[in-house]
Design a protein around this motif. Sequence first.
Motif, short mmCIF file in Angstrom:
data_model
loop_
_atom_site.label_atom_id
_atom_site.label_comp_id
_atom_site.label_asym_id
_atom_site.label_seq_id
_atom_site.Cartn_x
_atom_site.Cartn_y
_atom_site.Cartn_z
N GLN A 174 1.05 -1.01 -0.21
CA GLN A 174 -0.23 0.40 0.41
C GLN A 174 0.68 1.42 -0.32
OE1 GLN A 174 -3.01 0.28 3.40
NE2 GLN A 174 -4.45 -1.44 1.76
N ARG A 175 1.78 1.15 0.27
CA ARG A 175 2.58 2.22 0.62
C ARG A 175 3.31 2.88 -0.89
NH1 ARG A 175 5.81 1.76 6.58
NH2 ARG A 175 4.07 1.83 8.25
N ILE A 176 3.94 1.61 -0.83
CA ILE A 176 4.42 2.07 -2.38
C ILE A 176 3.77 2.25 -3.74
CG2 ILE A 176 5.12 0.43 -4.49
CD1 ILE A 176 6.58 -1.49 -2.24
N ALA A 177 2.35 1.97 -3.17
CA ALA A 177 1.09 2.25 -4.47
C ALA A 177 0.93 3.29 -4.17
CB ALA A 177 -0.44 1.16 -4.46
N ALA A 178 0.74 4.28 -3.00
CA ALA A 178 0.96 5.43 -2.12
C ALA A 178 2.49 6.32 -3.08
CB ALA A 178 0.67 5.95 -1.05
N VAL A 179 3.37 5.84 -2.91
CA VAL A 179 4.11 6.40 -3.35
C VAL A 179 4.56 6.60 -5.27
CG1 VAL A 179 7.19 6.52 -4.26
CG2 VAL A 179 6.23 6.20 -1.81
N ASP A 180 3.88 5.56 -5.50
CA ASP A 180 3.49 5.48 -6.87
C ASP A 180 2.30 6.45 -7.69
OD1 ASP A 180 5.59 3.14 -7.89
OD2 ASP A 180 3.90 1.72 -7.47
N GLU A 181 1.76 6.59 -6.50
CA GLU A 181 0.69 7.67 -7.08
C GLU A 181 1.27 9.40 -7.51
OE1 GLU A 181 -3.90 8.79 -5.18
OE2 GLU A 181 -2.82 7.31 -4.31
N LEU A 182 1.82 8.97 -6.12
CA LEU A 182 2.18 10.52 -5.31
C LEU A 182 3.80 11.22 -7.10
CD1 LEU A 182 3.64 11.32 -1.87
CD2 LEU A 182 1.47 12.33 -3.10
N ILE A 183 3.98 10.26 -7.01
CA ILE A 183 5.37 10.19 -8.26
C ILE A 183 4.67 10.44 -9.77
CG2 ILE A 183 7.04 8.95 -10.14
CD1 ILE A 183 7.52 7.59 -7.60
N GLU A 184 3.80 10.09 -9.85
CA GLU A 184 2.55 10.23 -10.66
C GLU A 184 1.75 11.58 -11.05
OE1 GLU A 184 -1.30 8.45 -13.19
OE2 GLU A 184 -0.22 7.41 -11.64
N ARG A 185 1.26 11.94 -10.13
CA ARG A 185 1.09 12.92 -9.79
C ARG A 185 1.79 14.57 -9.80
NH1 ARG A 185 -4.91 12.56 -6.26
NH2 ARG A 185 -5.73 10.94 -7.76
N GLY A 186 2.57 14.18 -8.70
CA GLY A 186 3.73 15.30 -8.80
C GLY A 186 3.98 14.84 -6.87
N THR A 187 5.19 16.04 -6.57
CA THR A 187 5.61 15.30 -4.95
C THR A 187 4.88 16.30 -4.27
OG1 THR A 187 7.04 17.51 -5.76
CG2 THR A 187 7.83 15.06 -5.70
N ALA A 188 4.36 17.13 -4.18
CA ALA A 188 3.31 17.83 -4.02
C ALA A 188 2.02 17.13 -3.20
CB ALA A 188 2.19 18.81 -3.98
#
Length: 235
Positions: free
Chosen positions: A101-115
């Motif tokens: 789940q944490r990896i998925a959250a990191v991937d989501e931030l990478i895709e959307r931007g670091t904010a």
Amino acid sequence: MNGDDLLNIGAFASATGLTIPALRHYDEIGLIRPARVDPGTGYRRYRRDQIDGARLVCGLRAMGVPVDEVRAVVGRPAEHVRPALDSHRERLVAQLREVSQRIAAVDELIERGTAVPVPQDVRPVQIRVPVADVPKAAAFYTAAFDVVFNESISSLQFGTYRSDRFFLITLDEHGPEAAHGGVRFGLLVADLEAAHHRAVEAGGAVVAPPADYAWKPRTSAVRDPDGNIIDLTQG
């Protein structure tokens, strides 16, 4: 047995895979006691019949089994080791789910931007589900849907806090009478047939088999062991 038949700590470490500092520590906490300690020098010496037990300690600790659980099985018949391994495996699987789940959250931030995304002012993030026994209910849901159970808050956790996917299904223990007043809620799943089959295999009862509808996606429904109904919808 005379002293010549005993192994010094270096030889015992080589024979078991444990380090000398580890053997000293396990002596201090009473996990692996040397057969003899020289009162003058403090040198530790071990019997050869202690090697197998020490190797078991080495293997279990290498897998991350907690010391207290290792202590409970060392020196006991082999059939006592399997439950400890099963318990540790369940713990590792739960940790793997959480890390995923944490990896998925990191991937989501990478895709959307670091904010970090700002959550909506108001949105649902939790439901409470009555169950008779929290560990048994948690075992059903983790086996059926491969979700993370956060024991500290007695909740099935979806996503990570402050992410768009964050949601909790809290298992609320009310005793045996909980089965008579369940709730109904829905889960969106990637593969309806697979999710439905897993839920039934985990102990759920079929309420409605997978079916197509003109007005909504393919769905099914199962009842958990506590009487709560879960509607599954093809994502």
